[in-house]
Design an enzyme around this catalytic site. Structure first.
Site, PDB file in Angstrom:
ATOM      1  N   THR A 108      -5.317  15.222  26.482  1.00  0.00           N
ATOM      2  CA  THR A 108      -5.116  15.663  27.864  1.00  0.00           C
ATOM      3  C   THR A 108      -6.346  16.386  28.400  1.00  0.00           C
ATOM      4  OG1 THR A 108      -2.812  15.986  27.295  1.00  0.00           O
ATOM      5  CG2 THR A 108      -3.549  16.937  29.372  1.00  0.00           C
ATOM      6  N   GLY A 147       3.607  19.761  25.592  1.00  0.00           N
ATOM      7  CA  GLY A 147       4.168  19.573  26.923  1.00  0.00           C
ATOM      8  C   GLY A 147       5.597  20.043  27.071  1.00  0.00           C
ATOM      9  N   GLY A 166       5.316  13.602  29.018  1.00  0.00           N
ATOM     10  CA  GLY A 166       4.867  14.975  28.768  1.00  0.00           C
ATOM     11  C   GLY A 166       4.832  15.792  30.050  1.00  0.00           C
TER      12      GLY A 166
HETATM   13  N1  GLY Z   1       0.306  18.080  27.416  1.00  0.00           N
HETATM   14  C1  GLY Z   1       0.358  16.700  27.222  1.00  0.00           C
HETATM   15  C2  GLY Z   1       1.594  16.199  26.655  1.00  0.00           C
HETATM   16  O1  GLY Z   1       2.443  16.954  26.191  1.00  0.00           O
HETATM   17  O2  GLY Z   1       1.752  14.994  26.603  1.00  0.00           O
END
Ligand code: GLY
Length: 261
Positions: free
Chosen positions: A102, A156, A132
């Site tokens: 990310t 996430g 996410g």
């Molecule tokens: N923060 C990215 C995810 O949880 O997919």
């Protein structure tokens, strides 16, 4: 307070471009799946197969290693000698085998506008259908032009449950600095996630916030001070960092953090 998002979108290399089209050219805020893909096609955004040979091999290796009681058989050391699989093991190790990819980027423009984007390839080997926090406005990204912008990387689910980026911006509205607002929000996520602990009772996840306010004050803040990965066969510590670019140039800075490994 303008926003656009897409989720569960396959075959598009730069989904943030499509999210921007949702923001600028529809009166909707969030498109997902097949509908988001049709929308991207309608705007001429190119489609491509994003599965590289390296990713395919790594997925197969992970699948074969998962269990000795299923139908997928490990092929042993020979497979680990494959340069693509070696690359993966050396970069991420075998313990923490499911990295995320990310990126959040926020900016204060010369004319004083606050903007931001968060984009991700998602969690490696996720459950089909898992979405996410990245495209969820208020979780993976929140921008209020009168106050500040915040985005996140890391776990996430914990962030969605607490509407993390929205919480950070609201704490800034109440007077906190970017760093204090981010650390206070990380503490709230930790307190709200008491079932997600390692064998020593410490949080079993990483989460980062990246924050900028209307005055241009900024911070990156991490739950953990860094992580251990296998690099070149030996365990190597990598500190949590974030990138800044301003009149002083572009640089990496170490993140303030809540917990030390
Ligand atoms: N923060 C990215 C995810 O949880 O997919």
């Amino acid at each position: 307070m303008k926003s656009g998002a897409v989720g569960a979108l396959e075959r598009i290399k730069n989904p943030s471009r499509v999210a921007r089209l949702v923001m600028d050219q529809t009166n909707r805020a969030f498109l997902v799946g097949e509908g988001a893909l049709k929308f991207a096609r309608a705007h001429g955004v190119p489609e491509q197969n994003l599965l590289t040979e390296r990713s395919r091999k790594i997925w197969l290796y992970w699948k074969e290693k998962l269990s000795g009681r299923d139908d997928w058989m490990e092929r042993g050391e020979e497979e680990q000698k494959d340069p693509d699989i070696r690359w993966y093991i050396e970069k991420f190790g075998v313990e923490d085998f499911r990295p995320q990819g990310t990126i959040n980027c926020n900016a204060l423009t010369a004319s004083g506008d606050l903007v931001g984007t968060t984009t991700t390839s998602g969690l490696f080997f996720k459950l089909p259908g898992r979405l996410g926090d990245s495209p969820v406005i208020g979780a993976g990204l929140y921008v209020d032009g009168e106050v500040g912008a915040c985005g996140s990387t890391g776990w996430g689910e914990g962030n969605i449950r607490l509407c993390g980026s929205h919480t950070v911006v609201e704490l800034m509205r109440q007077g906190k600095s970017p760093q204090d607002a981010a650390l206070a929000t990380l503490e709230r996520v930790v307190n709200a996630s008491k079932y997600y602990r390692d064998k020593n009772g410490r949080p079993d996840f990483q989460l980062n916030y990246y924050v900028i306010n209307k005055k241009g004050e900024y911070a990156g803040a991490a739950l953990w001070n860094g992580s251990y990965g296998l690099a070149g066969g030996s365990k190597k510590f990598t500190p949590s960092r974030f990138a800044v670019a301003d009149a002083g140039g572009a640089r990496l800075q170490e993140s303030p953090y809540l917990m030390k490994r």
